[in-house]
Write an enzyme that holds these catalytic residues in place. Sequence first.
Site, PDB file in Angstrom:
ATOM      1  N   HIS A  90     -25.162 -76.887   6.028  1.00 55.86           N
ATOM      2  CA  HIS A  90     -25.628 -75.499   6.016  1.00 55.86           C
ATOM      3  C   HIS A  90     -27.154 -75.421   5.936  1.00 55.86           C
ATOM      4  O   HIS A  90     -27.792 -74.630   6.641  1.00 55.86           O
ATOM      5  CB  HIS A  90     -25.006 -74.769   4.818  1.00 55.86           C
ATOM      6  CG  HIS A  90     -25.506 -73.382   4.629  1.00 55.86           C
ATOM      7  ND1 HIS A  90     -25.216 -72.341   5.485  1.00 55.86           N
ATOM      8  CD2 HIS A  90     -26.308 -72.851   3.662  1.00 55.86           C
ATOM      9  CE1 HIS A  90     -25.795 -71.231   5.065  1.00 55.86           C
ATOM     10  NE2 HIS A  90     -26.466 -71.510   3.959  1.00 55.86           N
ATOM     11  N   HIS A 116     -30.741 -66.800   8.031  1.00 55.39           N
ATOM     12  CA  HIS A 116     -29.299 -66.950   8.151  1.00 55.39           C
ATOM     13  C   HIS A 116     -28.686 -66.296   9.387  1.00 55.39           C
ATOM     14  O   HIS A 116     -27.609 -66.690   9.813  1.00 55.39           O
ATOM     15  CB  HIS A 116     -28.609 -66.409   6.895  1.00 55.39           C
ATOM     16  CG  HIS A 116     -28.731 -67.317   5.719  1.00 55.39           C
ATOM     17  ND1 HIS A 116     -29.938 -67.627   5.137  1.00 55.39           N
ATOM     18  CD2 HIS A 116     -27.785 -68.006   5.020  1.00 55.39           C
ATOM     19  CE1 HIS A 116     -29.726 -68.455   4.128  1.00 55.39           C
ATOM     20  NE2 HIS A 116     -28.439 -68.694   4.033  1.00 55.39           N
ATOM     21  N   GLU A 165     -32.474 -73.621   0.971  1.00 54.91           N
ATOM     22  CA  GLU A 165     -32.298 -72.342   0.298  1.00 54.91           C
ATOM     23  C   GLU A 165     -33.393 -72.110  -0.736  1.00 54.91           C
ATOM     24  O   GLU A 165     -33.839 -70.974  -0.945  1.00 54.91           O
ATOM     25  CB  GLU A 165     -30.918 -72.271  -0.367  1.00 54.91           C
ATOM     26  CG  GLU A 165     -29.745 -72.275   0.607  1.00 54.91           C
ATOM     27  CD  GLU A 165     -29.579 -70.966   1.364  1.00 54.91           C
ATOM     28  OE1 GLU A 165     -30.403 -70.040   1.176  1.00 54.91           O
ATOM     29  OE2 GLU A 165     -28.608 -70.862   2.138  1.00 54.91           O
ATOM     30  N   LYS A 216     -33.040 -65.620  -7.149  1.00 52.56           N
ATOM     31  CA  LYS A 216     -31.908 -64.977  -6.490  1.00 52.56           C
ATOM     32  C   LYS A 216     -31.187 -64.035  -7.443  1.00 52.56           C
ATOM     33  O   LYS A 216     -30.804 -62.917  -7.055  1.00 52.56           O
ATOM     34  CB  LYS A 216     -30.927 -66.026  -5.952  1.00 52.56           C
ATOM     35  CG  LYS A 216     -29.722 -65.380  -5.282  1.00 52.56           C
ATOM     36  CD  LYS A 216     -28.830 -66.348  -4.545  1.00 52.56           C
ATOM     37  CE  LYS A 216     -27.671 -65.614  -3.879  1.00 52.56           C
ATOM     38  NZ  LYS A 216     -26.801 -66.521  -3.093  1.00 52.56           N
ATOM     39  N   ARG A 244      -4.772 -59.214  -7.556  1.00 51.52           N
ATOM     40  CA  ARG A 244      -5.910 -58.283  -7.581  1.00 51.52           C
ATOM     41  C   ARG A 244      -7.047 -58.760  -8.485  1.00 51.52           C
ATOM     42  O   ARG A 244      -7.910 -57.981  -8.877  1.00 51.52           O
ATOM     43  CB  ARG A 244      -5.475 -56.872  -7.993  1.00 51.52           C
ATOM     44  CG  ARG A 244      -4.529 -56.213  -6.998  1.00 51.52           C
ATOM     45  CD  ARG A 244      -4.467 -54.718  -7.216  1.00 51.52           C
ATOM     46  NE  ARG A 244      -3.609 -54.100  -6.215  1.00 51.52           N
ATOM     47  CZ  ARG A 244      -2.333 -53.781  -6.413  1.00 51.52           C
ATOM     48  NH1 ARG A 244      -1.770 -54.040  -7.593  1.00 51.52           N
ATOM     49  NH2 ARG A 244      -1.626 -53.221  -5.473  1.00 51.52           N
ATOM     50  N   LYS A 293     -20.784 -63.346  -4.406  1.00 52.00           N
ATOM     51  CA  LYS A 293     -20.166 -63.265  -3.088  1.00 52.00           C
ATOM     52  C   LYS A 293     -19.107 -64.346  -2.977  1.00 52.00           C
ATOM     53  O   LYS A 293     -19.334 -65.490  -3.347  1.00 52.00           O
ATOM     54  CB  LYS A 293     -21.197 -63.499  -1.978  1.00 52.00           C
ATOM     55  CG  LYS A 293     -22.032 -62.308  -1.612  1.00 52.00           C
ATOM     56  CD  LYS A 293     -22.892 -62.681  -0.410  1.00 52.00           C
ATOM     57  CE  LYS A 293     -23.748 -61.528   0.061  1.00 52.00           C
ATOM     58  NZ  LYS A 293     -24.550 -61.912   1.246  1.00 52.00           N
ATOM     59  N   ASN A 320     -30.879 -62.786   3.362  1.00 49.86           N
ATOM     60  CA  ASN A 320     -30.334 -63.180   4.661  1.00 49.86           C
ATOM     61  C   ASN A 320     -31.372 -63.887   5.531  1.00 49.86           C
ATOM     62  O   ASN A 320     -31.043 -64.390   6.605  1.00 49.86           O
ATOM     63  CB  ASN A 320     -29.812 -61.942   5.401  1.00 49.86           C
ATOM     64  CG  ASN A 320     -28.952 -62.294   6.597  1.00 49.86           C
ATOM     65  OD1 ASN A 320     -28.042 -63.100   6.505  1.00 49.86           O
ATOM     66  ND2 ASN A 320     -29.256 -61.685   7.736  1.00 49.86           N
ATOM     67  N   HIS A 337     -26.702 -69.124  10.734  1.00 53.93           N
ATOM     68  CA  HIS A 337     -25.246 -69.041  10.712  1.00 53.93           C
ATOM     69  C   HIS A 337     -24.657 -69.130  12.122  1.00 53.93           C
ATOM     70  O   HIS A 337     -23.577 -69.710  12.315  1.00 53.93           O
ATOM     71  CB  HIS A 337     -24.798 -67.733  10.058  1.00 53.93           C
ATOM     72  CG  HIS A 337     -24.612 -67.832   8.589  1.00 53.93           C
ATOM     73  ND1 HIS A 337     -24.432 -66.720   7.792  1.00 53.93           N
ATOM     74  CD2 HIS A 337     -24.568 -68.891   7.747  1.00 53.93           C
ATOM     75  CE1 HIS A 337     -24.295 -67.094   6.531  1.00 53.93           C
ATOM     76  NE2 HIS A 337     -24.374 -68.408   6.486  1.00 53.93           N
ATOM     77  N   GLU A 383     -25.142 -55.522  -1.902  1.00 56.29           N
ATOM     78  CA  GLU A 383     -25.946 -55.751  -0.701  1.00 56.29           C
ATOM     79  C   GLU A 383     -26.110 -54.503   0.161  1.00 56.29           C
ATOM     80  O   GLU A 383     -25.971 -54.528   1.380  1.00 56.29           O
ATOM     81  CB  GLU A 383     -25.305 -56.886   0.127  1.00 56.29           C
ATOM     82  CG  GLU A 383     -26.263 -57.542   1.091  1.00 56.29           C
ATOM     83  CD  GLU A 383     -25.667 -58.771   1.740  1.00 56.29           C
ATOM     84  OE1 GLU A 383     -26.424 -59.723   1.953  1.00 56.29           O
ATOM     85  OE2 GLU A 383     -24.455 -58.791   2.019  1.00 56.29           O
TER      86      GLU A 383
END
Length: 345
Positions: A248, A229, A170, A208, A106, A128, A226, A233, A218
């Site tokens: 990416h 993306h 980015e 950021k 956990r 994230k 986003n 993506h 978010e």
Amino acid sequence: MLKILDKEMEALSALISEINPSRLFFLCDENTHSYCLTTVLSNTETSIPYEILEIEPGEEMKTLTTASQLWDILLEFGADRRALLVCVGGGVICDLGGFVASTYKRGIPCIYVPTTLLSMCDAAIGGKTGIDLHHIKNAIGTFQKPKAIFLYTEFLTTLPYIELRSGFAEMLKHGLILDEAHFHELSSLEELTVEKLTPYIQSSALLKTAVVEKDFTESGERKLLNFGHTIGHAVESYLLEKARPIPHGEAVALGIVCESFISMEMGMLHHEQFEKITSTVQRFFPTIDLHEIDLSSLITLMYSDKKNVNGTLRFTLLNEIGTGRYDIEIKEDLVRKALNYYKYL
């Protein structure tokens, strides 16, 4: 906590001593083991027992299978909730390592030592974590802040040009949605080198960070990040499934052009600014060939984007360079029009 290091790796050692974990684990891939881990270990003075966990490089490793293998290793070494995981690597290592740390027993603490431009200015920042599911990018993940992020820019000298370019996408995105001056400074660069990019890494990371601090989970403003993306993506996932993975940042660069086109078609972004964005992307990034890609399949993948609501496509778009809007519903026909525009650039 974002710690910016400039040749001061000793601060990492000090933080490890402060946390005083029961066991210490360093997660890396084969590349960062060869080029970066020695620097980290040589500056880590500790009597705490440690182990090195190494995986193969690449997005293909960001899976539940890899996560399960890492959980097994932690369990085998008797890692308890006071164990510490130090993730030394790029976006894959930070995403995967953060996910493993946030779920094992956990949650155990972790530290990120990003080694690529992409991870320094974006992937490692924001709390994230994620793994891919059936080639859908980051379909499984958690929100959990690392204890610290150390930006040691000397690691960038080990990168091939293609990795610098990937992170640059980015950085451009941060300027497009948050800071017009940042975008124009980056777009005025004549070449992408470590020396030229280093002065902008901290400012891009902090752009950021400021958004994340306002909206960690978010639910609102963080959705601005986003931009580029939703389409990016989808292309990345499609080519990954076809065993033709692309960096990416190259997928994001494609997404930036297409989603800027949609912004213009929606009457938000002026044509002159769209042309500026497109010319900047074309100057630094290769055009991805979409002629053999089924556009309907791409659009289907876009419906897997986590920001969609009730089966509708939701995009982040630009009002102008430096500001954006999120949660804008877009019809499939307009997405297809943007992809066809890009196809014939």
